[in-house]
Design a protein around this motif. Structure first.
Motif, PDB file in Angstrom:
ATOM      1  N   PRO A   1     -15.177  -4.162 -20.635  1.00  0.00           N
ATOM      2  CA  PRO A   1     -13.858  -4.285 -19.995  1.00  0.00           C
ATOM      3  C   PRO A   1     -13.611  -3.133 -19.039  1.00  0.00           C
ATOM      4  O   PRO A   1     -13.808  -1.963 -19.392  1.00  0.00           O
ATOM      5  CB  PRO A   1     -12.889  -4.262 -21.167  1.00  0.00           C
ATOM      6  N   VAL A   2     -13.167  -3.464 -17.835  1.00  0.00           N
ATOM      7  CA  VAL A   2     -13.024  -2.479 -16.766  1.00  0.00           C
ATOM      8  C   VAL A   2     -11.718  -2.703 -16.039  1.00  0.00           C
ATOM      9  O   VAL A   2     -11.268  -3.850 -15.881  1.00  0.00           O
ATOM     10  CB  VAL A   2     -14.219  -2.596 -15.781  1.00  0.00           C
ATOM     11  N   ARG A   3     -11.082  -1.606 -15.616  1.00  0.00           N
ATOM     12  CA  ARG A   3      -9.970  -1.676 -14.672  1.00  0.00           C
ATOM     13  C   ARG A   3     -10.548  -1.316 -13.308  1.00  0.00           C
ATOM     14  O   ARG A   3     -10.797  -0.148 -13.012  1.00  0.00           O
ATOM     15  CB  ARG A   3      -8.868  -0.686 -15.085  1.00  0.00           C
ATOM     16  N   LEU A   4     -10.810  -2.334 -12.510  1.00  0.00           N
ATOM     17  CA  LEU A   4     -11.462  -2.166 -11.217  1.00  0.00           C
ATOM     18  C   LEU A   4     -10.411  -1.906 -10.146  1.00  0.00           C
ATOM     19  O   LEU A   4      -9.450  -2.662 -10.012  1.00  0.00           O
ATOM     20  CB  LEU A   4     -12.273  -3.417 -10.876  1.00  0.00           C
ATOM     21  N   VAL A   5     -10.593  -0.823  -9.388  1.00  0.00           N
ATOM     22  CA  VAL A   5      -9.605  -0.416  -8.402  1.00  0.00           C
ATOM     23  C   VAL A   5     -10.237  -0.329  -7.019  1.00  0.00           C
ATOM     24  O   VAL A   5     -11.231   0.388  -6.828  1.00  0.00           O
ATOM     25  CB  VAL A   5      -8.978   0.948  -8.765  1.00  0.00           C
ATOM     26  N   ASP A   6      -9.682  -1.067  -6.079  1.00  0.00           N
ATOM     27  CA  ASP A   6     -10.079  -0.971  -4.670  1.00  0.00           C
ATOM     28  C   ASP A   6      -9.131   0.012  -3.989  1.00  0.00           C
ATOM     29  O   ASP A   6      -7.909  -0.063  -4.174  1.00  0.00           O
ATOM     30  CB  ASP A   6      -9.985  -2.352  -4.012  1.00  0.00           C
ATOM     31  N   THR A   7      -9.677   0.944  -3.227  1.00  0.00           N
ATOM     32  CA  THR A   7      -8.864   1.997  -2.624  1.00  0.00           C
ATOM     33  C   THR A   7      -8.953   1.953  -1.104  1.00  0.00           C
ATOM     34  O   THR A   7      -9.812   1.281  -0.531  1.00  0.00           O
ATOM     35  CB  THR A   7      -9.328   3.383  -3.109  1.00  0.00           C
ATOM     36  N   ALA A   8      -8.065   2.724  -0.477  1.00  0.00           N
ATOM     37  CA  ALA A   8      -8.065   2.816   0.982  1.00  0.00           C
ATOM     38  C   ALA A   8      -9.343   3.485   1.469  1.00  0.00           C
ATOM     39  O   ALA A   8      -9.883   4.386   0.820  1.00  0.00           O
ATOM     40  CB  ALA A   8      -6.844   3.616   1.440  1.00  0.00           C
ATOM     41  N   GLY A   9      -9.846   3.045   2.636  1.00  0.00           N
ATOM     42  CA  GLY A   9     -11.064   3.611   3.200  1.00  0.00           C
ATOM     43  C   GLY A   9     -10.887   5.071   3.592  1.00  0.00           C
ATOM     44  O   GLY A   9      -9.818   5.495   4.035  1.00  0.00           O
ATOM     45  N   LEU A  10     -11.959   5.845   3.398  1.00  0.00           N
ATOM     46  CA  LEU A  10     -11.914   7.277   3.704  1.00  0.00           C
ATOM     47  C   LEU A  10     -12.192   7.501   5.192  1.00  0.00           C
ATOM     48  O   LEU A  10     -13.261   7.151   5.689  1.00  0.00           O
ATOM     49  CB  LEU A  10     -12.964   8.011   2.861  1.00  0.00           C
ATOM     50  N   ARG A  11     -11.224   8.063   5.879  1.00  0.00           N
ATOM     51  CA  ARG A  11     -11.425   8.424   7.279  1.00  0.00           C
ATOM     52  C   ARG A  11     -10.254   9.299   7.736  1.00  0.00           C
ATOM     53  O   ARG A  11      -9.182   9.320   7.107  1.00  0.00           O
ATOM     54  CB  ARG A  11     -11.519   7.196   8.163  1.00  0.00           C
ATOM     55  N   ASP A  12     -10.456  10.035   8.804  1.00  0.00           N
ATOM     56  CA  ASP A  12      -9.374  10.799   9.418  1.00  0.00           C
ATOM     57  C   ASP A  12      -8.509   9.847  10.234  1.00  0.00           C
ATOM     58  O   ASP A  12      -9.024   9.037  11.017  1.00  0.00           O
ATOM     59  CB  ASP A  12      -9.942  11.902  10.324  1.00  0.00           C
ATOM     60  N   THR A  13      -7.204   9.910  10.034  1.00  0.00           N
ATOM     61  CA  THR A  13      -6.307   8.989  10.713  1.00  0.00           C
ATOM     62  C   THR A  13      -4.969   9.672  10.959  1.00  0.00           C
ATOM     63  O   THR A  13      -4.564  10.566  10.207  1.00  0.00           O
ATOM     64  CB  THR A  13      -6.091   7.707   9.864  1.00  0.00           C
ATOM     65  N   GLY A  14      -4.300   9.260  12.015  1.00  0.00           N
ATOM     66  CA  GLY A  14      -2.965   9.771  12.302  1.00  0.00           C
ATOM     67  C   GLY A  14      -1.868   8.924  11.711  1.00  0.00           C
ATOM     68  O   GLY A  14      -0.683   9.275  11.795  1.00  0.00           O
ATOM     69  N   ASP A  15      -2.228   7.787  11.089  1.00  0.00           N
ATOM     70  CA  ASP A  15      -1.258   6.891  10.473  1.00  0.00           C
ATOM     71  C   ASP A  15      -0.787   7.505   9.160  1.00  0.00           C
ATOM     72  O   ASP A  15      -1.584   7.733   8.242  1.00  0.00           O
ATOM     73  CB  ASP A  15      -1.911   5.524  10.232  1.00  0.00           C
ATOM     74  N   ILE A  16       0.533   7.765   9.042  1.00  0.00           N
ATOM     75  CA  ILE A  16       1.070   8.435   7.861  1.00  0.00           C
ATOM     76  C   ILE A  16       0.843   7.596   6.600  1.00  0.00           C
ATOM     77  O   ILE A  16       0.484   8.117   5.541  1.00  0.00           O
ATOM     78  CB  ILE A  16       2.572   8.720   8.052  1.00  0.00           C
ATOM     79  N   VAL A  17       1.041   6.281   6.707  1.00  0.00           N
ATOM     80  CA  VAL A  17       0.854   5.406   5.556  1.00  0.00           C
ATOM     81  C   VAL A  17      -0.596   5.421   5.106  1.00  0.00           C
ATOM     82  O   VAL A  17      -0.909   5.521   3.910  1.00  0.00           O
ATOM     83  CB  VAL A  17       1.305   3.972   5.888  1.00  0.00           C
ATOM     84  N   GLU A  18      -1.520   5.355   6.067  1.00  0.00           N
ATOM     85  CA  GLU A  18      -2.935   5.358   5.712  1.00  0.00           C
ATOM     86  C   GLU A  18      -3.347   6.712   5.147  1.00  0.00           C
ATOM     87  O   GLU A  18      -4.195   6.782   4.244  1.00  0.00           O
ATOM     88  CB  GLU A  18      -3.782   5.018   6.949  1.00  0.00           C
ATOM     89  N   GLN A  19      -2.763   7.788   5.641  1.00  0.00           N
ATOM     90  CA  GLN A  19      -3.056   9.113   5.094  1.00  0.00           C
ATOM     91  C   GLN A  19      -2.684   9.187   3.611  1.00  0.00           C
ATOM     92  O   GLN A  19      -3.424   9.748   2.798  1.00  0.00           O
ATOM     93  CB  GLN A  19      -2.290  10.192   5.868  1.00  0.00           C
ATOM     94  N   GLU A  20      -1.525   8.618   3.279  1.00  0.00           N
ATOM     95  CA  GLU A  20      -1.105   8.601   1.877  1.00  0.00           C
ATOM     96  C   GLU A  20      -2.061   7.770   1.045  1.00  0.00           C
ATOM     97  O   GLU A  20      -2.389   8.120  -0.098  1.00  0.00           O
ATOM     98  CB  GLU A  20       0.317   8.042   1.763  1.00  0.00           C
TER      99      GLU A  20
END
Length: 495
Positions: A270-289
């Protein structure tokens, strides 16, 4: 929560089913059953204990509600230790609600969450470890977790804790003799023997804590985090592992800005599988969070699946993530810890142990050129981490990935035996119990330090009493009322 009176609730899951059960417990349960039950047999002369009788359940006016089976069970040999009655109806929501209303109209009160099990605990039918195991049996995500809950329901954990506490009580008696009769000709407890006996109990506590760590994923689900650069195929891989479309997949970088969590079994784990935001430098505040939360989740994970475009290889973001994981591990103070959920990501203090990263080279069908995935040569390791090649879009290598992920999670938790899966009779405390055990271990460590420092035995006995009291919290003998409220309020209604 009430400890008197008669309570009633629907004891079967909500929804439609072949059979639904109304459970009634308390001093008036049999009388209430008699007032709403109309027997089908003219020879009916009263309820025989623990025998199903056929008839009709009727409302307050005497109108029939359903064709039912009813049983009366006298206490104290019942689940709650009280008189109990059950009505087995057809499993439709409207039918069950009508029969429950009829029971309440005749004097029963609606039960709260966990109120039946709490009464069983208060009436001495089970200790607190067994009461918690009732809810854990229901919520077990896989067979391994079910076996661990069954062992606790049988009282095996409570018995082991009682053994450890008995050793401390025996030691307490020896201390009393040494303190009360210092000049008499009785065997005085030497400091070396005092420490040795304390250390034996501490070793038993540490063994239970190790069992908690090994069994944690089977009870709660291991936290497996998908991380990597944008457009590496994390969302596609999540969909492939789930076997359905859950995450949005597009060619636009930064599609996933927040984490997505789903339960799944990887080769039976049994696993809790989590997909996360892609890692990159960005100026988008939402994506930074989103990127910041991704790093927090990576720090908590039992296993990180670092998804990499097989054609592009590891880039700066992926190498930085690996360094981040290793640096975090090097500064970790406590390698053994409870598994947090992504909802508590920002407060987590645990980190991924070194080597808890599995590199997933995705899009092997494209990286293999004209030969496709079959022509792609997947290395065994990348940057010292084991590696698996997949094509998430085509579903290639996904089963092999699940097997590799399972093996790494169990190896990291110290899994042993048949692939690390618990066997019948294995004892593993849950999270609350493990937290109490850590407190008991702290008391024992401090006690042994005091004895070695020559602290008088009458002062040492205070810590000895403290360790005994803490262990009693596990089985419920001295558990604070607010803790009991929290435990039983997490139960479903009707149990």
């Amino acid at each position: 929560m009430r400890q008197e009176g008669t309570i009633a609730a629907i004891a079967t899951p909500p929804g439609h089913g072949g059979v639904g059960i109304i459970r009634i417990s308390g001093p008036d349960s049999h009388a209430i059953l008699g007032r709403l039950f109309l027997p089908a047999s003219p020879r009916f002369a009263g309820f025989r204990p623990r025998t199903l009788h056929r008839g009709r359940a009727c409302d307050a006016t005497g109108a029939p509600l359903d064709d039912v089976l009813a049983v009366a069970m006298p206490g104290p040999r019942t689940f709650t230790g009280e008189d109990v009655a059950e009505i087995h109806c057809h499993g439709g929501p409207a039918v069950l609600a009508a029969v429950l209303d009829a029971a309440c109209a005749r004097g029963a009160q609606l039960a709260g969450r966990g109120e039946f099990t709490r009464r069983a605990f208060l009436n001495g039918r089970m200790d607190l470890t067994q009461a918690e195991a009732v809810a854990e049996m229901i919520a077990a995500p896989a067979q391994g977790g079910l076996r661990l809950a069954q062992a606790r329901l049988q009282g095996l954990l409570g018995a082991r804790v009682a053994e450890l506490r008995a050793c401390l009580l025996d030691l307490r008696a020896q201390v009393c003799v040494a303190v009360d009769f210092p000049e008499d000709e009785v065997d005085c407890l030497a400091p070396e023997a005092f420490v040795a006996e304390c250390d034996a109990v501490a070793a038993g506590v540490r063994g239970l804590l190790s069992a908690h760590q090994r069994g944690r994923c089977w009870q709660e689900g291991a936290l497996v985090v998908l991380a990597g650069h944008v457009n590496a195929g994390k969302s596609s891989l999540m969909n492939a592992l789930l076997g359905r479309r859950r995450a949005i997949v597009t060619d636009m970088p930064g599609t996933t800005r927040d984490f997505i969590e789903e339960p799944v079994q990887l080769a039976g784990l049994p696993v809790r599988l989590v997909d996360t935001a892609g890692l990159r430098d960005t100026g988008d505040i939402v994506e930074q969070e989103g990127v910041r939360i991704s790093r927090d989740l990576v720090a908590q994970a039992d296993l990180v699946l670092l998804v990499v475009d097989a054609a592009a290889g590891l880039g700066h973001a992926e190498r930085e993530l690996l360094r981040h994981v290793r640096d975090q591990h090097a500064s970790a103070a406590q390698p053994a810890r409870p598994a947090p959920s992504p909802q508590s990501a920002q407060s987590a203090q645990s980190v991924v142990p070194a080597g808890r990263v599995l590199v997933v080279l995705n899009k092997t069908d494209l990286a293999g050129g004209d030969g496709g995935a079959a022509a792609f040569q997947c290395p065994q390791e990348v940057e010292g981490c084991p590696c698996v090649g997949v094509s998430a879009l085509r579903g290639l290598g996904v089963d092999e990935l699940a097997v590799a992920a399972r093996a790494m999670v169990l190896a990291g938790l110290g899994g042993a035996g048949s692939g690390g899966e618990p066997e019948s009779g294995d004892i593993a405390p849950n999270l609350r119990q493990a937290q109490v055990l850590r407190r008991a271990l702290d008391e024992l460590d401090a006690l042994m330090a005091d004895v070695r420092a020559g602290v008088p035995y009458d002062l040492c006995s205070v810590r000895l009493d403290g360790a005994c009291a803490v262990l009693s919290e596990i089985t419920g003998e001295t558990t604070p009322a607010e803790v009991l409220e929290h435990i039983f309020s997490s139960f479903c209604i009707g149990k």
